[in-house]
Design an enzyme around this catalytic site. Sequence first.
Site, PDB file in Angstrom:
ATOM      1  N   HIS A 109     106.440  13.279   3.584  1.00 26.06           N
ATOM      2  CA  HIS A 109     105.128  13.494   3.056  1.00 26.06           C
ATOM      3  C   HIS A 109     104.742  14.611   4.192  1.00 26.06           C
ATOM      4  O   HIS A 109     104.128  15.667   4.344  1.00 26.06           O
ATOM      5  CB  HIS A 109     104.757  13.015   1.815  1.00 26.06           C
ATOM      6  CG  HIS A 109     103.377  13.801   1.805  1.00 26.06           C
ATOM      7  ND1 HIS A 109     103.518  14.556   0.839  1.00 26.06           N
ATOM      8  CD2 HIS A 109     102.215  13.550   1.939  1.00 26.06           C
ATOM      9  CE1 HIS A 109     101.812  14.912   0.043  1.00 26.06           C
ATOM     10  NE2 HIS A 109     101.267  14.617   0.587  1.00 26.06           N
ATOM     11  N   HIS A 129      99.669  17.626  -5.445  1.00 26.17           N
ATOM     12  CA  HIS A 129      99.405  16.271  -5.760  1.00 26.17           C
ATOM     13  C   HIS A 129     100.215  15.868  -6.739  1.00 26.17           C
ATOM     14  O   HIS A 129      99.156  15.572  -8.135  1.00 26.17           O
ATOM     15  CB  HIS A 129      98.027  16.467  -6.131  1.00 26.17           C
ATOM     16  CG  HIS A 129      97.395  15.535  -5.245  1.00 26.17           C
ATOM     17  ND1 HIS A 129      96.644  14.687  -5.333  1.00 26.17           N
ATOM     18  CD2 HIS A 129      97.747  14.891  -3.810  1.00 26.17           C
ATOM     19  CE1 HIS A 129      96.087  13.685  -4.150  1.00 26.17           C
ATOM     20  NE2 HIS A 129      96.843  14.422  -3.128  1.00 26.17           N
ATOM     21  N   GLU A 175      93.626   6.545   2.791  1.00 23.12           N
ATOM     22  CA  GLU A 175      92.967   7.932   2.081  1.00 23.12           C
ATOM     23  C   GLU A 175      91.963   8.571   1.422  1.00 23.12           C
ATOM     24  O   GLU A 175      92.341   9.877   0.701  1.00 23.12           O
ATOM     25  CB  GLU A 175      94.826   8.639   1.747  1.00 23.12           C
ATOM     26  CG  GLU A 175      95.681   8.591   2.486  1.00 23.12           C
ATOM     27  CD  GLU A 175      97.101   9.155   1.885  1.00 23.12           C
ATOM     28  OE1 GLU A 175      97.171  10.300   0.758  1.00 23.12           O
ATOM     29  OE2 GLU A 175      98.268   8.804   1.997  1.00 23.12           O
ATOM     30  N   GLN A 193      89.023  10.414   0.938  1.00 22.75           N
ATOM     31  CA  GLN A 193      88.643  11.918   0.945  1.00 22.75           C
ATOM     32  C   GLN A 193      87.378  11.871   1.357  1.00 22.75           C
ATOM     33  O   GLN A 193      86.630  11.574   1.921  1.00 22.75           O
ATOM     34  CB  GLN A 193      88.158  12.373  -0.193  1.00 22.75           C
ATOM     35  CG  GLN A 193      89.448  12.214  -1.833  1.00 22.75           C
ATOM     36  CD  GLN A 193      90.863  13.021  -1.396  1.00 22.75           C
ATOM     37  OE1 GLN A 193      90.876  14.253  -1.716  1.00 22.75           O
ATOM     38  NE2 GLN A 193      91.672  12.537  -0.780  1.00 22.75           N
ATOM     39  N   ASN A 217     104.170  28.567   0.171  1.00 25.15           N
ATOM     40  CA  ASN A 217     104.657  27.704  -0.605  1.00 25.15           C
ATOM     41  C   ASN A 217     104.728  26.531  -0.190  1.00 25.15           C
ATOM     42  O   ASN A 217     104.555  25.521   0.033  1.00 25.15           O
ATOM     43  CB  ASN A 217     106.293  28.415  -0.106  1.00 25.15           C
ATOM     44  CG  ASN A 217     106.648  27.664   1.464  1.00 25.15           C
ATOM     45  OD1 ASN A 217     106.906  26.710   1.205  1.00 25.15           O
ATOM     46  ND2 ASN A 217     107.289  28.737   2.011  1.00 25.15           N
ATOM     47  N   GLY A 227     103.401  25.727   4.214  1.00 22.58           N
ATOM     48  CA  GLY A 227     102.907  25.409   2.925  1.00 22.58           C
ATOM     49  C   GLY A 227     102.931  23.904   2.706  1.00 22.58           C
ATOM     50  O   GLY A 227     102.445  22.682   3.679  1.00 22.58           O
ATOM     51  N   ASN A 228     104.246  23.450   2.271  1.00 24.78           N
ATOM     52  CA  ASN A 228     104.565  21.782   1.556  1.00 24.78           C
ATOM     53  C   ASN A 228     105.697  21.343   0.971  1.00 24.78           C
ATOM     54  O   ASN A 228     106.172  22.931   0.222  1.00 24.78           O
ATOM     55  CB  ASN A 228     103.004  21.824   0.729  1.00 24.78           C
ATOM     56  CG  ASN A 228     103.285  20.022   0.340  1.00 24.78           C
ATOM     57  OD1 ASN A 228     102.627  20.159  -1.461  1.00 24.78           O
ATOM     58  ND2 ASN A 228     104.025  19.230   0.611  1.00 24.78           N
ATOM     59  N   SER A 257     107.384  19.114  -1.798  1.00 22.01           N
ATOM     60  CA  SER A 257     106.965  18.029  -2.018  1.00 22.01           C
ATOM     61  C   SER A 257     108.804  17.163  -2.815  1.00 22.01           C
ATOM     62  O   SER A 257     109.359  17.670  -3.967  1.00 22.01           O
ATOM     63  CB  SER A 257     105.866  17.654  -3.308  1.00 22.01           C
ATOM     64  OG  SER A 257     106.037  16.766  -4.242  1.00 22.01           O
TER      65      SER A 257
END
Length: 757
Positions: free
Chosen positions: A44, A91, A308, A310, A498, A535-536, A538
């Site tokens: 991640h 998420h 983590e 928030q 993306n 982007g990310n 996953s």
Amino acid sequence: MEITAKTAEELRLTAEEFELIKQKLGRTPNFTELCAFSGMWSEHCSYKNSIKWLKTLPRSGGRMLVEAGEENAGLMDMGNGFGVVFKIESHNHPSAIEPFQGAATGVGGIQRDIFTMGARPIASLNSLRFGNLKDKKTQRLLSGVVKGIGHYGNCFGVPTVGGEVYFEDCYHTNPLVNAMSVGIVQVGKTISATAEGLGNPVFFVGSATGKDGIGGASFASANITSDSTEELPAVQVGDPFQEKKLLEACLEVIETGAVVGMQDMGAAGIICSTAEMSAKGKVGMHIDLDKVPTRQKNMKAWELLLSESQERMLIVVEKGKEEGVLKIFEKWDLPCSEIGHVTGDGLLKFYMHGTLEAEIPAYELVLGGGAPQYTREYAEPKYLEKIKEFSIEEIDDIAGTTALKNVAEQVIQIPNIASKRWVTVQYDSTVGAANASTNAPSDASIVLAKGTGKALAITTDCNGRYVFADPYKGAMIAVAEAARNLVCSGAEPIGVTNCLNFGNPYDPEVYYQFVKAVTGMGDACRKFNTPVTGGNVSFYNQNPEGPVYPTPTIGMVGIIDDFTNRMTLDYKAAGDIILLIGEQKDDVASSEYLHKIKNVEYSPAPYFELDEEFAVQKFVSSVIKEKLVQSAHDISEGGLMVTLLEKGFNRNLGFDVSAADTGTRLDAFWFGEAQSRVVITINRKELENIKHKAASNNIPVTVLGVVTNGIVKVNGEDWGTIADWKDKYDTAIEKILKASSEEIIELGPETEAMEVH
């Protein structure tokens, strides 16, 4: 405690990675240090299994103001001295376990990525995937996720202006929840996520730290199993009102000129923000963890590093300007504590009550530094053999117009196609009064960028079944459809973010999907001059039954320089001519019709040719700018028939069309999803002009029929009123939910735990 390879394995590090850590430190790490590496070297955070291929994407050029990966989000030039900041992230795993908080904190996290750069968020979008809608678990996950998105976004005060929702069996255990945010900022007023200046104080601001979300980054880097519910502490808990205060406080403190650098504490919490900011600035930090505000007593050093929780930021402040910063956060009633200072040795030193708990070179923790990068093996998936065996000749065509109507009634009510109003009414789409799509729908969401003289067109797009059928072509289609939606809205596409959702990267067949999809995405982005801003990735969207469809979601932003060029999708007046731009094909591959009505699981991706797509988009853009077009709507899921119906819903106008003498199968003509096609309407007097322009550009144009006052006619047969069709379209999802024998309830952790097995 003795630290061994087994300890590392329990923290989701491999034995090889444990040896590499020892080599980099020159000693065996203690438990706190090993936890730091676990978070930062998770998939991640480190992109260790994907960065090689991500680097092949176009990451500069066009209107880019910073290259991909340089900052928390992408930044592109809007003109007039303004920039647009945007990003999409997943998420997925938290939403699978605790759908409300998982989705809510996904929304909160992506907003922080925007305003940590100094931009004010003005729009949110999402891209959601669930299992079969008739399934009770899917209904509960859907309910929880939608409530979570609505709760956080509505309270935070940024409109949710668009998105997409799909329902496919493969997402049953592992739903996808991708959140996108878009903001605007004056060029030159952005803040970098960089630590600089020896002795500059480091501030922790925002909500107090608790034990929620500990290990979230590592949790997101593993498969969903029956044991995943035991990891509920890895799911964060959000407070949108606290985030709203944090937004205003951060933007206000930026104006003081005191901020050197700022970063959101997202995945991996404090260890991530301190490591990344320090590595980027080639500095170190001295951090006193006991000065971090907490909401739970006796938190250990490793818990503080990995939490983590928030609504938190790390800010490096210019020495001597601390007082002004403290006053602003006090005004907004937010915790603000000086927890350390910048050092020049490149080391992160974490102390608790004067005791050194961890000492790690920042560089060794981060992507682009010491984090490992892997090249995984990949092999063509065996199921592609079944796809190659598909023949349209084995599918019986629709027999006549009466049968065609029956199929159309079924297709318009497929959950992937039907109205998502059950979802969208739970979102505030009008707060801020900038959403220009509320009563005038376009293929993309149109948002006024107040104060800039411009408008933004924004969309999220991906058909996972197309990518499953052909990872390379399917990813190109995702980019092309996003661009087509912007073009049909009167915008110039400028850039992409993306969210690459795939299964386990250690599975060679999954990794094949990833490699081919990234390659296809890159080729399409280069063609459309839409560089990837960030982007990310996953991975591990997988359950014991197998991976989800490969789903490389595209978030794309376009600019409307002149709002008079804005184009809507709906019919404007009876008597207008309906034209098809682009070529019809004998193609039903991977269509909703073939999959849901004919129950064919394995078929190729629909027809697509990149140069042809580019030419069609260029033509449509030109005739819109020349004010020759009354409406424009692209053909996507459901084919031509769904496009024609959707164009009539907003103004209650119908159509009279015919498919006579086309030489194309009925099913392919009306329900095929071949790409590079757009339906426009024009005033009758413009017909010859459009035909001439199309011929000059080698663009096929077909006259389909005319707009009516509300009656729907197909091949001369009366199909009733557009209002009747709209009712079917609008109520399809509600009817499925109401037909459920059990009440749809929002899942709490205890109930959901029983459902993951």
